[in-house]
Motif scaffolding. Structure first.
Motif, PDB file in Angstrom:
ATOM      1  N   SER A  63       0.841  -1.198   0.000  1.00 24.98           N
ATOM      2  CA  SER A  63       0.000   0.000   0.000  1.00 24.98           C
ATOM      3  C   SER A  63       0.871   1.240   0.000  1.00 24.98           C
ATOM      4  N   LEU A  64       0.253   2.345  -0.418  1.00 19.01           N
ATOM      5  CA  LEU A  64       0.920   3.647  -0.466  1.00 19.01           C
ATOM      6  C   LEU A  64       0.050   4.655   0.298  1.00 19.01           C
ATOM      7  N   PRO A  65       0.241   4.786   1.613  1.00 20.35           N
ATOM      8  CA  PRO A  65      -0.639   5.619   2.433  1.00 20.35           C
ATOM      9  C   PRO A  65      -0.198   7.070   2.575  1.00 20.35           C
ATOM     10  N   GLU A  66       0.731   7.520   1.741  1.00 22.32           N
ATOM     11  CA  GLU A  66       1.312   8.848   1.944  1.00 22.32           C
ATOM     12  C   GLU A  66       0.273   9.964   1.997  1.00 22.32           C
ATOM     13  N   ILE A  67      -0.668   9.974   1.046  1.00 19.20           N
ATOM     14  CA  ILE A  67      -1.637  11.074   1.007  1.00 19.20           C
ATOM     15  C   ILE A  67      -2.482  11.092   2.275  1.00 19.20           C
ATOM     16  N   ALA A  68      -2.811   9.922   2.810  1.00 14.08           N
ATOM     17  CA  ALA A  68      -3.560   9.870   4.062  1.00 14.08           C
ATOM     18  C   ALA A  68      -2.759  10.447   5.225  1.00 14.08           C
ATOM     19  N   LEU A  69      -1.438  10.525   5.067  1.00 17.62           N
ATOM     20  CA  LEU A  69      -0.573  11.113   6.087  1.00 17.62           C
ATOM     21  C   LEU A  69      -0.276  12.584   5.799  1.00 17.62           C
ATOM     22  N   GLY A  70      -0.927  13.118   4.773  1.00 19.06           N
ATOM     23  CA  GLY A  70      -0.772  14.534   4.472  1.00 19.06           C
ATOM     24  C   GLY A  70       0.458  14.893   3.676  1.00 19.06           C
ATOM     25  N   ILE A  71       1.065  13.908   3.014  1.00 21.69           N
ATOM     26  CA  ILE A  71       2.258  14.192   2.214  1.00 21.69           C
ATOM     27  C   ILE A  71       2.099  13.582   0.820  1.00 21.69           C
ATOM     28  N   PRO A  72       2.675  14.197  -0.200  1.00 23.38           N
ATOM     29  CA  PRO A  72       2.591  13.624  -1.550  1.00 23.38           C
ATOM     30  C   PRO A  72       3.514  12.413  -1.679  1.00 23.38           C
ATOM     31  N   LEU A  73       3.221  11.555  -2.612  1.00 24.33           N
ATOM     32  CA  LEU A  73       4.079  10.415  -2.909  1.00 24.33           C
ATOM     33  C   LEU A  73       5.274  10.918  -3.708  1.00 24.33           C
ATOM     34  N   THR A  74       6.451  10.753  -3.159  1.00 23.15           N
ATOM     35  CA  THR A  74       7.660  11.278  -3.812  1.00 23.15           C
ATOM     36  C   THR A  74       8.671  10.146  -4.025  1.00 23.15           C
ATOM     37  N   TRP A  75       9.943  10.435  -3.891  1.00 26.12           N
ATOM     38  CA  TRP A  75      11.029   9.477  -4.076  1.00 26.12           C
ATOM     39  C   TRP A  75      11.105   8.973  -5.517  1.00 26.12           C
ATOM     40  N   GLY A  76      10.492   9.685  -6.465  1.00 32.26           N
ATOM     41  CA  GLY A  76      10.485   9.233  -7.854  1.00 32.26           C
ATOM     42  C   GLY A  76       9.528   8.091  -8.104  1.00 32.26           C
ATOM     43  N   THR A  77       8.601   7.859  -7.165  1.00 32.49           N
ATOM     44  CA  THR A  77       7.725   6.685  -7.239  1.00 32.49           C
ATOM     45  C   THR A  77       6.621   6.843  -8.277  1.00 32.49           C
ATOM     46  N   ILE A  78       6.078   8.033  -8.434  1.00 29.62           N
ATOM     47  CA  ILE A  78       4.967   8.210  -9.363  1.00 29.62           C
ATOM     48  C   ILE A  78       5.365   7.861 -10.803  1.00 29.62           C
ATOM     49  N   PRO A  79       6.473   8.362 -11.332  1.00 27.81           N
ATOM     50  CA  PRO A  79       6.818   7.936 -12.699  1.00 27.81           C
ATOM     51  C   PRO A  79       7.079   6.437 -12.811  1.00 27.81           C
ATOM     52  N   ARG A  80       7.599   5.827 -11.755  1.00 25.10           N
ATOM     53  CA  ARG A  80       7.786   4.372 -11.803  1.00 25.10           C
ATOM     54  C   ARG A  80       6.440   3.666 -11.853  1.00 25.10           C
ATOM     55  N   LEU A  81       5.480   4.152 -11.084  1.00 23.59           N
ATOM     56  CA  LEU A  81       4.140   3.562 -11.127  1.00 23.59           C
ATOM     57  C   LEU A  81       3.503   3.736 -12.499  1.00 23.59           C
ATOM     58  N   VAL A  82       3.637   4.920 -13.076  1.00 23.39           N
ATOM     59  CA  VAL A  82       3.066   5.172 -14.405  1.00 23.39           C
ATOM     60  C   VAL A  82       3.697   4.240 -15.436  1.00 23.39           C
ATOM     61  N   ASN A  83       5.018   4.052 -15.334  1.00 21.28           N
ATOM     62  CA  ASN A  83       5.694   3.145 -16.258  1.00 21.28           C
ATOM     63  C   ASN A  83       5.167   1.720 -16.133  1.00 21.28           C
ATOM     64  N   LEU A  84       4.895   1.291 -14.907  1.00 25.97           N
ATOM     65  CA  LEU A  84       4.448  -0.083 -14.670  1.00 25.97           C
ATOM     66  C   LEU A  84       2.969  -0.296 -14.974  1.00 25.97           C
ATOM     67  N   LEU A  85       2.139   0.672 -14.554  1.00 22.67           N
ATOM     68  CA  LEU A  85       0.691   0.448 -14.512  1.00 22.67           C
ATOM     69  C   LEU A  85      -0.123   1.314 -15.444  1.00 22.67           C
ATOM     70  N   GLY A  86       0.440   2.437 -15.907  1.00 25.54           N
ATOM     71  CA  GLY A  86      -0.348   3.428 -16.638  1.00 25.54           C
ATOM     72  C   GLY A  86      -0.892   4.477 -15.681  1.00 25.54           C
ATOM     73  N   PRO A  87      -1.344   5.618 -16.200  1.00 24.25           N
ATOM     74  CA  PRO A  87      -1.729   6.737 -15.335  1.00 24.25           C
ATOM     75  C   PRO A  87      -2.929   6.487 -14.443  1.00 24.25           C
ATOM     76  N   ALA A  88      -3.969   5.825 -14.939  1.00 22.83           N
ATOM     77  CA  ALA A  88      -5.179   5.654 -14.128  1.00 22.83           C
ATOM     78  C   ALA A  88      -4.908   4.801 -12.887  1.00 22.83           C
ATOM     79  N   LYS A  89      -4.248   3.674 -13.079  1.00 20.69           N
ATOM     80  CA  LYS A  89      -3.943   2.809 -11.934  1.00 20.69           C
ATOM     81  C   LYS A  89      -2.933   3.472 -11.004  1.00 20.69           C
TER      82      LYS A  89
END
Length: 254
Positions: free
Chosen positions: A134-160
């Motif tokens: 799981s990725l609970p960052e937003i529930a903790l009031g912080i954006p998902l960083t560490w370069g994780t979003i582009p890695r997720l987009v590469n793996l899953l596509g933007p919607a997922k």
């Protein structure tokens, strides 16, 4: 050599075990610096062709250590200091992503937040059937960083990628596999053994060609990653200092 890691060297491959069991391998700044250091040291090794990253039979990692994370919003520190602290996870994940060896994350129990982010910087992920991510960052009031979003987009596509980032869902192993978030599932307690089997398969291939192929794939997949994540240090520092973010983290630490 390492305070929070156990490093086991085999013939042409290495296991790196996270070793803060008392806090479920939470990623403190000290641990993240060690994880970065070992990645950079192993990257220079031409006699090592596979690196396995794992926690223990209970869990991979509970994510970023929120006690350390308070420094993101520490007004007594300079902006340069806060940016440096906020960038620790980014540098760690980038060091693992850039390793020339094949890297495999073996996950038992769960990989949460920064733990999942770190695993996404590896080439392959093996997840036990009873585990979740799981990725609970937003529930903790912080954006998902560490370069994780582009890695997720590469793996899953933007919607997922948006779904996993914004909804903070707990994703069980079968669904994580169907989404493409992990590459293999296995019986409980067998993640490390499955990763070792993958290491053996990899080591059976010509080492130089494996490295060339990984480099080519990464070049294509990550070409725009930096452009979409270089402001992460500032995003996390800005968001972490907001009242709603402080309140969310305060609730999590109770």
């Amino acid at each position: 050599m390492y305070e929070h890691l156990i490093v086991k060297e085999q013939d042409r491959w290495v296991e790196v075990h996270l070793n803060r069991p008392q806090v479920r391998h939470a990623l403190s700044r000290a641990l993240m610096r060690e994880i970065t250091t070992v990645a950079r040291a192993l990257s220079d090794r031409t006699d090592i062709d596979v690196v396995i990253l794992t926690g223990d039979t209970r869990c991979f990692s509970a994510g970023a250590d929120l006690n350390d994370a308070q420094a993101w919003a520490d007004d007594s520190l300079s902006t340069v200091q806060r940016r440096d602290i906020a960038g620790t996870g980014f540098r760690m994940c980038k060091a693992w992503e850039e390793m020339p060896q094949i890297t495999i994350a073996a996950i038992e129990g769960y990989a949460v937040g920064g733990g999942l982010a770190l695993s996404l910087a590896c080439d392959w992920r093996v997840l036990a059937q009873d585990a979740f991510v799981s990725l609970p960052e937003i529930a903790l009031g912080i954006p998902l960083t560490w370069g994780t979003i582009p890695r997720l987009v590469n793996l899953l596509g933007p919607a997922k990628a948006k779904r996993l980032t914004i909804l903070c869902e707990r994703v069980p192993a079968p669904e994580a596999l169907s989404l493409g978030l992990v590459d293999y599932t296995c019986d409980k307690g067998q993640a490390l053994f499955r990763a070792q089997a993958l290491a053996a398969q990899t080591l059976a291939q010509p080492a130089a060609t494996v490295r060339m192929s990984k480099e080519s794939v990464n070049a294509a997949a990550t070409a725009l990653n930096h452009a979409s994540s270089y402001m992460a240090h500032d995003q996390i520092a800005l968001a972490a200092s907001s009242p709603e973010s402080r309140a969310a983290r305060g609730q999590a630490l109770r």
